[in-house]
Design a protein around this motif. Structure first.
Motif, PDB file in Angstrom:
ATOM      1  N   SER A  45      14.315   8.813 -25.046  1.00 17.91           N
ATOM      2  CA  SER A  45      13.594   7.546 -25.080  1.00 17.91           C
ATOM      3  C   SER A  45      12.329   7.645 -25.927  1.00 17.91           C
ATOM      4  CB  SER A  45      13.248   7.090 -23.658  1.00 17.91           C
ATOM      5  OG  SER A  45      12.454   8.054 -22.990  1.00 17.91           O
ATOM      6  N   LEU A  62      11.793   0.029 -25.313  1.00 18.91           N
ATOM      7  CA  LEU A  62      13.155   0.485 -25.020  1.00 18.91           C
ATOM      8  C   LEU A  62      14.112  -0.677 -24.794  1.00 18.91           C
ATOM      9  CD1 LEU A  62      12.492   3.516 -22.630  1.00 18.91           C
ATOM     10  CD2 LEU A  62      12.759   3.497 -25.117  1.00 18.91           C
ATOM     11  N   ALA A 103      17.796   5.031 -22.923  1.00 22.75           N
ATOM     12  CA  ALA A 103      16.849   4.488 -21.958  1.00 22.75           C
ATOM     13  C   ALA A 103      16.786   5.343 -20.694  1.00 22.75           C
ATOM     14  CB  ALA A 103      17.233   3.057 -21.597  1.00 22.75           C
TER      15      ALA A 103
END
Length: 335
Positions: free
Chosen positions: A59, A115, A123
């Motif tokens: 992420s 995200l 994610a």
């Protein structure tokens, strides 16, 4: 070391881990040996940065649109530690031992990217090949489930009811910030901040005297769900180091017969000292020898058999985050 110098060291270490493909723990140990001037607080802070980067590796790279060590560290500071661009820029001022100033691209990423729309495996910060497996189990909840495994784990303790009670232990461990666990009636939890040093629980008098044991709340619940009772004959078939064995012994209140064994006799090594410290006197530890069956004399006579079989280790990701990136598809194959 200043916070900026710690950050620079973390970026350097992530580069080393990437380039040499070494476990993070090994890289941290070697760095500490080579940098004797770094105190225990410095080493704890740098370790915290490294583990957080590994927890939020995918992420962070996605947020920054850059997979470099520096980008992942900066992205982690924003995603995991909630720092805004000004706070991050203050650390990256280009001063002595500090990282170089933020580029325009880095500032833009930290202020404009998110995200939202990221693939689930990014994610949720897990390997892409795992996505079909997690989707099958959790469906659309796989991202929050995985994200919950991407933050630092607390230190959970189980109160040994053979010697004391949670009500008595809670004030005795107040200096460590201990609180009751939300689900286990036997548990105490010590939350750990991002830069916090590991709690020296093994030096605590109540640990030395067997009043408490280190055990995750999930493992405490697994033992409790077995409903072992005093007077029964209970077998802990995959006892390992004895965490659940000790919990079962407390549930049995020293009455009945508890047998602990494990296919891998090396795993049993710590169990004897732990049983002694906990005041358990009704446990028979059976170490396998050769191809012989250590339970051949008691077949069909157990009231309860507890099997905590060896698994993929995914439950350790919060404490050992680099393990999830080293995990391979074969780990899910059943023998």
């Amino acid at each position: 070391m200043t916070p900026a110098a710690r950050l620079a060291a973390a970026i350097e270490l992530i580069d080393t881990i990437d380039a040499q493909r070494v476990p993070a723990a090994k890289a941290l140990k070697e760095w500490g040996t080579a940098h004797r001037y770094a105190g225990s607080g410095d080493r704890a802070a740098i370790s915290g940065l490294i583990w957080d980067v590994l927890r939020r590796q995918s992420s962070s790279a996605y947020l920054m649109d850059d997979d470099s060590a520096r980008a992942r560290v900066l992205g982690m500071l924003h995603l995991e530690r909630g720092m805004d661009v000004d706070a991050i820029a203050a650390l990256c001022d280009g001063g002595r031992f500090a990282p170089s100033p933020l580029t325009d691209a880095e500032r833009s990423a930290l202020t404009s990217r998110s995200l939202q729309g990221a693939p689930a495996h990014i994610a949720g910060d897990y390997p892409e090949w795992l996505d079909p497996y997690l989707a099958k189990v959790f469906g659309d909840d796989r991202v929050p489930e995985a994200t919950a495994m991407a933050s630092r784990a607390p230190l959970d303790l189980r109160v040994n009811t053979l010697k004391t009670s949670r009500d008595k232990m809670l004030p005795r461990l107040k200096h460590l910030g201990a609180k009751e666990t939300p689900w286990s009636p036997l548990g105490l939890r010590i939350e750990l901040g991002a830069d916090a040093r590991n709690v020296g629980i093994h030096a605590e008098e109540d640990f030395v005297k067997g009043g408490i044991e280190v055990q995750d709340e999930g493992s405490q619940l697994a033992a409790l769900f077995s409903a072992a009772k005093p007077g029964e004959q209970v077998i802990d078939l995959c006892a390992g180091a004895g965490g659940k064995t000790l919990a079962l012994a407390a549930m049995m209140q020293g009455k009945g017969r508890l047998i602990a064994t494990d296919r891998d006799k090396r795993q049993l090594a710590p169990i004897h000292e732990r049983l002694s410290r906990a005041g358990v006197h009704n446990c028979d530890v059976r170490t396998p020898k050769g191809d012989s069956d250590p339970l051949s004399d008691i077949k069909g006579s157990a009231d309860l058999v507890v099997i905590d079989a060896p698994c993929t280790g995914t439950g350790t990701w919060r404490r050992n985050p680099d393990a999830k990136w080293r995990m391979r598809p074969g780990a899910l194959e059943c023998g």
